[in-house]
Motif scaffolding. Structure first.
Motif, PDB file in Angstrom:
ATOM      1  N   GLU A  77      35.924  26.914  49.048  1.00  7.59           N
ATOM      2  CA  GLU A  77      35.726  26.230  47.764  1.00  7.59           C
ATOM      3  C   GLU A  77      35.421  27.227  46.655  1.00  7.59           C
ATOM      4  O   GLU A  77      35.908  27.089  45.530  1.00  7.59           O
ATOM      5  CB  GLU A  77      34.614  25.192  47.892  1.00  7.59           C
ATOM      6  N   GLU A  78      34.610  28.247  46.947  1.00  2.08           N
ATOM      7  CA  GLU A  78      34.333  29.289  45.949  1.00  2.08           C
ATOM      8  C   GLU A  78      35.614  30.009  45.559  1.00  2.08           C
ATOM      9  O   GLU A  78      35.841  30.289  44.378  1.00  2.08           O
ATOM     10  CB  GLU A  78      33.323  30.296  46.490  1.00  2.08           C
ATOM     11  N   ALA A  79      36.460  30.305  46.535  1.00  4.14           N
ATOM     12  CA  ALA A  79      37.731  30.970  46.250  1.00  4.14           C
ATOM     13  C   ALA A  79      38.632  30.076  45.407  1.00  4.14           C
ATOM     14  O   ALA A  79      39.259  30.537  44.450  1.00  4.14           O
ATOM     15  CB  ALA A  79      38.421  31.359  47.551  1.00  4.14           C
ATOM     16  N   ARG A  80      38.678  28.789  45.749  1.00  9.44           N
ATOM     17  CA  ARG A  80      39.509  27.852  44.980  1.00  9.44           C
ATOM     18  C   ARG A  80      39.043  27.752  43.546  1.00  9.44           C
ATOM     19  O   ARG A  80      39.842  27.799  42.604  1.00  9.44           O
ATOM     20  CB  ARG A  80      39.491  26.465  45.630  1.00  9.44           C
ATOM     21  N   LEU A  81      37.730  27.646  43.355  1.00 12.30           N
ATOM     22  CA  LEU A  81      37.190  27.555  41.999  1.00 12.30           C
ATOM     23  C   LEU A  81      37.411  28.841  41.214  1.00 12.30           C
ATOM     24  O   LEU A  81      37.677  28.804  40.009  1.00 12.30           O
ATOM     25  CB  LEU A  81      35.700  27.203  42.045  1.00 12.30           C
ATOM     26  N   SER A  82      37.329  29.971  41.872  1.00  9.41           N
ATOM     27  CA  SER A  82      37.575  31.247  41.205  1.00  9.41           C
ATOM     28  C   SER A  82      39.018  31.350  40.729  1.00  9.41           C
ATOM     29  O   SER A  82      39.285  31.785  39.604  1.00  9.41           O
ATOM     30  CB  SER A  82      37.263  32.415  42.136  1.00  9.41           C
ATOM     31  N   VAL A  83      39.949  30.939  41.578  1.00 11.97           N
ATOM     32  CA  VAL A  83      41.367  30.967  41.199  1.00 11.97           C
ATOM     33  C   VAL A  83      41.620  29.983  40.066  1.00 11.97           C
ATOM     34  O   VAL A  83      42.346  30.290  39.110  1.00 11.97           O
ATOM     35  CB  VAL A  83      42.265  30.662  42.420  1.00 11.97           C
ATOM     36  N   GLU A  84      41.013  28.818  40.144  1.00 13.70           N
ATOM     37  CA  GLU A  84      41.188  27.818  39.088  1.00 13.70           C
ATOM     38  C   GLU A  84      40.662  28.336  37.755  1.00 13.70           C
ATOM     39  O   GLU A  84      41.312  28.172  36.713  1.00 13.70           O
ATOM     40  CB  GLU A  84      40.467  26.527  39.477  1.00 13.70           C
ATOM     41  N   LEU A  85      39.507  28.983  37.767  1.00 20.04           N
ATOM     42  CA  LEU A  85      38.956  29.570  36.541  1.00 20.04           C
ATOM     43  C   LEU A  85      39.874  30.663  36.000  1.00 20.04           C
ATOM     44  O   LEU A  85      40.131  30.727  34.794  1.00 20.04           O
ATOM     45  CB  LEU A  85      37.561  30.132  36.793  1.00 20.04           C
ATOM     46  N   ALA A  86      40.391  31.508  36.880  1.00 21.93           N
ATOM     47  CA  ALA A  86      41.301  32.575  36.448  1.00 21.93           C
ATOM     48  C   ALA A  86      42.555  31.980  35.812  1.00 21.93           C
ATOM     49  O   ALA A  86      43.059  32.505  34.802  1.00 21.93           O
ATOM     50  CB  ALA A  86      41.664  33.463  37.629  1.00 21.93           C
ATOM     51  N   MET A  87      43.061  30.900  36.372  1.00 17.49           N
ATOM     52  CA  MET A  87      44.250  30.259  35.798  1.00 17.49           C
ATOM     53  C   MET A  87      43.945  29.639  34.436  1.00 17.49           C
ATOM     54  O   MET A  87      44.778  29.689  33.525  1.00 17.49           O
ATOM     55  CB  MET A  87      44.795  29.201  36.754  1.00 17.49           C
ATOM     56  N   GLN A  88      42.749  29.078  34.273  1.00 21.46           N
ATOM     57  CA  GLN A  88      42.356  28.529  32.981  1.00 21.46           C
ATOM     58  C   GLN A  88      42.245  29.639  31.926  1.00 21.46           C
ATOM     59  O   GLN A  88      42.691  29.477  30.784  1.00 21.46           O
ATOM     60  CB  GLN A  88      41.026  27.781  33.092  1.00 21.46           C
ATOM     61  N   VAL A  89      41.656  30.756  32.320  1.00 15.41           N
ATOM     62  CA  VAL A  89      41.531  31.898  31.390  1.00 15.41           C
ATOM     63  C   VAL A  89      42.915  32.412  31.020  1.00 15.41           C
ATOM     64  O   VAL A  89      43.196  32.697  29.860  1.00 15.41           O
ATOM     65  CB  VAL A  89      40.657  33.013  32.004  1.00 15.41           C
ATOM     66  N   ARG A  90      43.789  32.538  32.012  1.00 17.52           N
ATOM     67  CA  ARG A  90      45.163  32.995  31.749  1.00 17.52           C
ATOM     68  C   ARG A  90      45.871  32.060  30.779  1.00 17.52           C
ATOM     69  O   ARG A  90      46.522  32.497  29.827  1.00 17.52           O
ATOM     70  CB  ARG A  90      45.962  33.088  33.041  1.00 17.52           C
ATOM     71  N   GLY A  91      45.723  30.773  30.999  1.00 20.39           N
ATOM     72  CA  GLY A  91      46.346  29.787  30.103  1.00 20.39           C
ATOM     73  C   GLY A  91      45.837  29.905  28.683  1.00 20.39           C
ATOM     74  O   GLY A  91      46.620  29.849  27.718  1.00 20.39           O
ATOM     75  N   ARG A  92      44.533  30.098  28.536  1.00 25.50           N
ATOM     76  CA  ARG A  92      43.972  30.259  27.190  1.00 25.50           C
ATOM     77  C   ARG A  92      44.451  31.539  26.523  1.00 25.50           C
ATOM     78  O   ARG A  92      44.700  31.571  25.322  1.00 25.50           O
ATOM     79  CB  ARG A  92      42.447  30.251  27.248  1.00 25.50           C
ATOM     80  N   LEU A  93      44.571  32.614  27.307  1.00 26.06           N
ATOM     81  CA  LEU A  93      45.059  33.878  26.746  1.00 26.06           C
ATOM     82  C   LEU A  93      46.512  33.757  26.300  1.00 26.06           C
ATOM     83  O   LEU A  93      46.876  34.242  25.216  1.00 26.06           O
ATOM     84  CB  LEU A  93      44.914  35.006  27.764  1.00 26.06           C
ATOM     85  N   VAL A  94      47.350  33.121  27.102  1.00 24.53           N
ATOM     86  CA  VAL A  94      48.756  32.935  26.738  1.00 24.53           C
ATOM     87  C   VAL A  94      48.856  32.053  25.498  1.00 24.53           C
ATOM     88  O   VAL A  94      49.633  32.339  24.577  1.00 24.53           O
ATOM     89  CB  VAL A  94      49.552  32.344  27.923  1.00 24.53           C
ATOM     90  N   GLU A  95      48.070  30.995  25.445  1.00 27.17           N
ATOM     91  CA  GLU A  95      48.065  30.101  24.289  1.00 27.17           C
ATOM     92  C   GLU A  95      47.639  30.849  23.028  1.00 27.17           C
ATOM     93  O   GLU A  95      48.255  30.695  21.965  1.00 27.17           O
ATOM     94  CB  GLU A  95      47.111  28.937  24.562  1.00 27.17           C
ATOM     95  N   SER A  96      46.623  31.684  23.139  1.00 26.30           N
ATOM     96  CA  SER A  96      46.156  32.468  21.986  1.00 26.30           C
ATOM     97  C   SER A  96      47.211  33.468  21.544  1.00 26.30           C
ATOM     98  O   SER A  96      47.426  33.669  20.348  1.00 26.30           O
ATOM     99  CB  SER A  96      44.870  33.216  22.338  1.00 26.30           C
ATOM    100  N   TYR A  97      47.877  34.106  22.496  1.00 30.03           N
ATOM    101  CA  TYR A  97      48.928  35.068  22.170  1.00 30.03           C
ATOM    102  C   TYR A  97      50.064  34.375  21.426  1.00 30.03           C
ATOM    103  O   TYR A  97      50.559  34.878  20.407  1.00 30.03           O
ATOM    104  CB  TYR A  97      49.448  35.720  23.452  1.00 30.03           C
ATOM    105  N   ARG A  98      50.493  33.215  21.915  1.00 34.86           N
ATOM    106  CA  ARG A  98      51.569  32.470  21.242  1.00 34.86           C
ATOM    107  C   ARG A  98      51.161  32.060  19.829  1.00 34.86           C
ATOM    108  O   ARG A  98      51.963  32.110  18.905  1.00 34.86           O
ATOM    109  CB  ARG A  98      51.934  31.235  22.054  1.00 34.86           C
ATOM    110  N   GLU A  99      49.917  31.667  19.686  1.00 27.78           N
ATOM    111  CA  GLU A  99      49.412  31.284  18.368  1.00 27.78           C
ATOM    112  C   GLU A  99      49.432  32.475  17.421  1.00 27.78           C
ATOM    113  O   GLU A  99      49.823  32.347  16.257  1.00 27.78           O
ATOM    114  CB  GLU A  99      48.000  30.735  18.498  1.00 27.78           C
ATOM    115  N   LEU A 100      49.039  33.631  17.896  1.00 29.03           N
ATOM    116  CA  LEU A 100      49.068  34.838  17.073  1.00 29.03           C
ATOM    117  C   LEU A 100      50.499  35.222  16.699  1.00 29.03           C
ATOM    118  O   LEU A 100      50.772  35.655  15.577  1.00 29.03           O
ATOM    119  CB  LEU A 100      48.394  36.004  17.783  1.00 29.03           C
TER     120      LEU A 100
END
Length: 105
Positions: A77-100
């Motif tokens: 469960e810790e591993a799953r949550l860590s991967v999920e958090l990493a994917m959320q961060v990645r999504g936010r970074l890609v979204e911010s890059y596209r916005e820029l």
């Protein structure tokens, strides 16, 4: 193990995930412009460590009976949550890059 056959929480779990703010980014790295990159790399290394720990526990559980089921479940469960958090961060970074990139100068 205690008299009831259940290991104390401190003996089973991993240390808390919270880090002091001073440990997140070294001041020398931040002054060189590496603070954000170092922070991202530290996070990805943490995710990788959790995945490796969960994989090791699953393998030990499959081979031996000395690993408690709850310990394997918590590690997965810790591993799953860590991967999920990493994917959320990645999504936010890609979204911010596209916005820029869509900003007009």
């Amino acid at each position: 193990m205690s008299a009831a056959g259940i290991a104390p929480i401190a003996a089973v779990g991993t240390p808390p995930l919270a880090l002091p703010i001073t440990d997140v980014v070294a001041p020398a790295a931040a002054s060189r412009g590496q603070g954000f990159v170092a922070l991202l790399m530290q996070g990805l290394q943490g995710v990788d460590a959790k995945l490796n720990a969960a994989d090791t526990l699953v393998r030990r559980f499959a081979i031996d009976d000395d690993v408690p089921v709850h310990q394997v479940t918590m590690a997965l469960e810790e591993a799953r949550l860590s991967v999920e958090l990493a994917m959320q961060v990645r999504g936010r970074l890609v979204e911010s890059y596209r916005e820029l990139m869509n900003m007009q100068l």
